[in-house]
Design an enzyme around this catalytic site. Structure first.
Site, PDB file in Angstrom:
ATOM      1  N   ARG A 104      -0.215  -8.933  13.270  1.00 56.28           N
ATOM      2  CA  ARG A 104      -0.831  -7.896  12.437  1.00 56.28           C
ATOM      3  C   ARG A 104      -1.620  -8.510  11.284  1.00 56.28           C
ATOM      4  NH1 ARG A 104       4.236  -5.016  10.936  1.00 56.28           N
ATOM      5  NH2 ARG A 104       2.967  -3.867   9.465  1.00 56.28           N
ATOM      6  N   ARG A 111      -9.637   0.854   8.698  1.00 53.83           N
ATOM      7  CA  ARG A 111      -9.193  -0.509   9.019  1.00 53.83           C
ATOM      8  C   ARG A 111     -10.219  -1.280   9.827  1.00 53.83           C
ATOM      9  NH1 ARG A 111      -3.176   0.560   8.731  1.00 53.83           N
ATOM     10  NH2 ARG A 111      -2.154  -1.437   8.895  1.00 53.83           N
ATOM     11  N   LYS A 130       0.833  -1.220   0.000  1.00 55.79           N
ATOM     12  CA  LYS A 130       0.000   0.000   0.000  1.00 55.79           C
ATOM     13  C   LYS A 130       0.866   1.268   0.000  1.00 55.79           C
ATOM     14  CE  LYS A 130      -2.092  -1.089   3.842  1.00 55.79           C
ATOM     15  NZ  LYS A 130      -1.327  -2.349   4.111  1.00 55.79           N
ATOM     16  N   ARG A 146      11.652  -5.239   5.079  1.00 51.65           N
ATOM     17  CA  ARG A 146      11.318  -3.825   4.809  1.00 51.65           C
ATOM     18  C   ARG A 146      12.240  -2.864   5.563  1.00 51.65           C
ATOM     19  NH1 ARG A 146       5.250  -1.713   5.417  1.00 51.65           N
ATOM     20  NH2 ARG A 146       5.400  -2.495   7.548  1.00 51.65           N
ATOM     21  N   ARG A 152      11.328  -1.154  11.148  1.00 52.27           N
ATOM     22  CA  ARG A 152      10.304  -0.860  12.158  1.00 52.27           C
ATOM     23  C   ARG A 152      10.276  -1.935  13.234  1.00 52.27           C
ATOM     24  NH1 ARG A 152       5.085   0.451   8.576  1.00 52.27           N
ATOM     25  NH2 ARG A 152       4.144  -0.787  10.249  1.00 52.27           N
TER      26      ARG A 152
HETATM   27  P1  ADP Z   1       1.326  -1.588   7.465  1.00 51.98           P
HETATM   28  O1  ADP Z   1       1.339  -0.649   6.280  1.00 51.98           O
HETATM   29  O2  ADP Z   1       2.536  -2.424   7.494  1.00 51.98           O
HETATM   30  O3  ADP Z   1       0.077  -2.356   7.630  1.00 51.98           O
HETATM   31  P2  ADP Z   1       0.908   0.804   8.986  1.00 51.98           P
HETATM   32  O4  ADP Z   1       2.101   1.674   8.919  1.00 51.98           O
HETATM   33  O5  ADP Z   1      -0.247   1.127   8.120  1.00 51.98           O
HETATM   34  O6  ADP Z   1       1.415  -0.672   8.759  1.00 51.98           O
HETATM   35  O7  ADP Z   1       0.372   0.718  10.472  1.00 51.98           O
HETATM   36  C1  ADP Z   1       1.224   0.441  11.558  1.00 51.98           C
HETATM   37  C2  ADP Z   1       0.403   0.333  12.824  1.00 51.98           C
HETATM   38  O8  ADP Z   1      -0.254   1.601  13.074  1.00 51.98           O
HETATM   39  C3  ADP Z   1      -0.724  -0.677  12.785  1.00 51.98           C
HETATM   40  O9  ADP Z   1      -0.298  -1.991  13.102  1.00 51.98           O
HETATM   41  C4  ADP Z   1      -1.679  -0.103  13.851  1.00 51.98           C
HETATM   42  O10 ADP Z   1      -1.193  -0.362  15.163  1.00 51.98           O
HETATM   43  C5  ADP Z   1      -1.537   1.400  13.617  1.00 51.98           C
HETATM   44  N1  ADP Z   1      -2.553   1.880  12.641  1.00 51.98           N
HETATM   45  C6  ADP Z   1      -2.314   2.387  11.411  1.00 51.98           C
HETATM   46  N2  ADP Z   1      -3.467   2.729  10.810  1.00 51.98           N
HETATM   47  C7  ADP Z   1      -4.466   2.421  11.678  1.00 51.98           C
HETATM   48  C8  ADP Z   1      -5.882   2.503  11.643  1.00 51.98           C
HETATM   49  N3  ADP Z   1      -6.547   2.985  10.561  1.00 51.98           N
HETATM   50  N4  ADP Z   1      -6.571   2.097  12.745  1.00 51.98           N
HETATM   51  C9  ADP Z   1      -5.953   1.641  13.827  1.00 51.98           C
HETATM   52  N5  ADP Z   1      -4.620   1.498  13.922  1.00 51.98           N
HETATM   53  C10 ADP Z   1      -3.868   1.887  12.866  1.00 51.98           C
HETATM   54  P1  ADP Z   2       2.169  -1.912   3.202  1.00 51.57           P
HETATM   55  O1  ADP Z   2       2.150  -0.397   3.217  1.00 51.57           O
HETATM   56  O2  ADP Z   2       0.963  -2.482   2.537  1.00 51.57           O
HETATM   57  O3  ADP Z   2       2.427  -2.498   4.544  1.00 51.57           O
HETATM   58  P2  ADP Z   2       4.731  -1.603   1.807  1.00 51.57           P
HETATM   59  O4  ADP Z   2       4.448  -0.752   0.634  1.00 51.57           O
HETATM   60  O5  ADP Z   2       5.424  -0.982   2.968  1.00 51.57           O
HETATM   61  O6  ADP Z   2       3.375  -2.359   2.284  1.00 51.57           O
HETATM   62  O7  ADP Z   2       5.580  -2.859   1.291  1.00 51.57           O
HETATM   63  C1  ADP Z   2       6.062  -3.853   2.185  1.00 51.57           C
HETATM   64  C2  ADP Z   2       7.464  -4.307   1.719  1.00 51.57           C
HETATM   65  O8  ADP Z   2       7.345  -5.027   0.487  1.00 51.57           O
HETATM   66  C3  ADP Z   2       8.428  -3.155   1.443  1.00 51.57           C
HETATM   67  O9  ADP Z   2       9.712  -3.549   1.860  1.00 51.57           O
HETATM   68  C4  ADP Z   2       8.347  -2.964  -0.072  1.00 51.57           C
HETATM   69  O10 ADP Z   2       9.579  -2.461  -0.610  1.00 51.57           O
HETATM   70  C5  ADP Z   2       8.068  -4.376  -0.551  1.00 51.57           C
HETATM   71  N1  ADP Z   2       7.180  -4.413  -1.738  1.00 51.57           N
HETATM   72  C6  ADP Z   2       6.151  -3.585  -2.039  1.00 51.57           C
HETATM   73  N2  ADP Z   2       5.548  -3.946  -3.200  1.00 51.57           N
HETATM   74  C7  ADP Z   2       6.220  -5.059  -3.631  1.00 51.57           C
HETATM   75  C8  ADP Z   2       6.077  -5.897  -4.781  1.00 51.57           C
HETATM   76  N3  ADP Z   2       5.110  -5.703  -5.696  1.00 51.57           N
HETATM   77  N4  ADP Z   2       6.945  -6.951  -4.908  1.00 51.57           N
HETATM   78  C9  ADP Z   2       7.910  -7.155  -3.966  1.00 51.57           C
HETATM   79  N5  ADP Z   2       8.091  -6.399  -2.870  1.00 51.57           N
HETATM   80  C10 ADP Z   2       7.260  -5.345  -2.700  1.00 51.57           C
END
Ligand code: ADP
Ligand code: ADP
Length: 220
Positions: free
Chosen positions: A173, A90, A15, A130, A162
């Site tokens: 998660r 979410r 995302k 990541r 992270r």
């Molecule tokens: P990822 O992209 O890997 O899913 P995020 O950076 O979006 O992780 O979120 C990291 C953490 O921040 C989540 O595990 C949660 O604890 C919190 N968080 C982010 N967005 C939301 C949301 N919309 N509602 C509740 N918690 C959130």
């Molecule tokens: P999210 O926000 O959904 O948690 P991220 O965009 O942070 O996901 O991506 C998670 C990890 O996967 C990052 O290290 C990113 O560089 C990698 N990644 C993202 N898209 C792809 C893809 N299409 N193929 C392989 N790795 C990817």
């Protein structure tokens, strides 16, 4: 009319990576609730302190805190033409509150929800490799390495891993996503705005598929 796009998908689906590309191409601000919480943690705000406990455990931050943070962010002037949401909503309560917010403030609704789908095994590999920078730019040791190890290509900041990308928290998660966020797929399907995207492809192919779906919403 303002355009609101929600990027849906499990942790690690891509995302954040896609949001960076798409927000530029659609000229919409990228709003990541995860980045907003991390910024609050860095600045030692009350909200940051409260959010941190939940984030470290891989749990969701309570709806009330999350919803008011998003409401405040959307009230800023850069959102007058809409926004690209990453990581929000979410939960069902957040999705309903978001619909109300858009209707009241923008006389608008969610236009399009690309849902990025990736199998759980791949998610774990993606999250555990990541690396990101404090400005939310995302890299991967194997799949998207920075040009210089440990340094952000885009802004030159130092990259870090992270705390919640450790294997135990990652599994939690993903389970939280299945229980609390996956029901939103049906919620947006009922509104006829959900588009499934194959997130197992390379980054550029995923972007191309999302932009294809978004073509009709692009502003001139
Ligand atoms: P990822 O992209 O890997 O899913 P995020 O950076 O979006 O992780 O979120 C990291 C953490 O921040 C989540 O595990 C949660 O604890 C919190 N968080 C982010 N967005 C939301 C949301 N919309 N509602 C509740 N918690 C959130
Ligand atoms: P999210 O926000 O959904 O948690 P991220 O965009 O942070 O996901 O991506 C998670 C990890 O996967 C990052 O290290 C990113 O560089 C990698 N990644 C993202 N898209 C792809 C893809 N299409 N193929 C392989 N790795 C990817």
């Amino acid at each position: 009319m303002a355009t609101f796009i929600v990027l849906l998908g499990p942790p690690g689906a891509g995302k954040g990576t896609q949001a960076q590309i798409i927000s530029r191409s659609m000229n919409l601000p990228h709003i990541s609730t995860g980045d907003l919480f991390r910024e609050n943690i860095k600045n030692l705000t009350e909200l940051g302190k409260e959010a941190q406990t939940y984030m470290n455990q891989g749990q969701l931050v309570p709806d009330s805190l999350t919803i008011s943070m998003v409401k405040e962010r959307l009230s800023r002037s850069d959102c007058v033409n809409g926004a690209l949401l990453d990581g929000f909503p979410r939960t069902s309560a957040q999705a309903e509150a978001f619909d109300r917010m858009l209707l009241e403030t923008f006389k608008s609704k969610v236009d399009c929800v690309p849902c990025i789908e990736v199998e759980a095994d791949h998610l774990i590999e993606r999250l555990c490799g990541r690396w990101m920078c404090p400005n939310g730019h995302v890299f991967h040791t194997k799949f998207n390495p920075p040009k210089e190890s440990g340094v952000c290509d885009i802004c030159g900041s130092a990259l870090y891993q992270r705390d919640d990308d450790k294997i135990q928290t990652v599994s939690r998660r993903i389970a939280v996503y299945e229980a609390q966020t996956a029901p939103l797929i049906q919620y947006y399907e009922n509104q006829n705005v959900l588009y499934r995207i194959d997130g197992s492809q390379e980054i550029d192919s995923v972007s191309a598929d999302i932009l294809d779906v978004l073509k009709k919403f692009a502003k001139k």
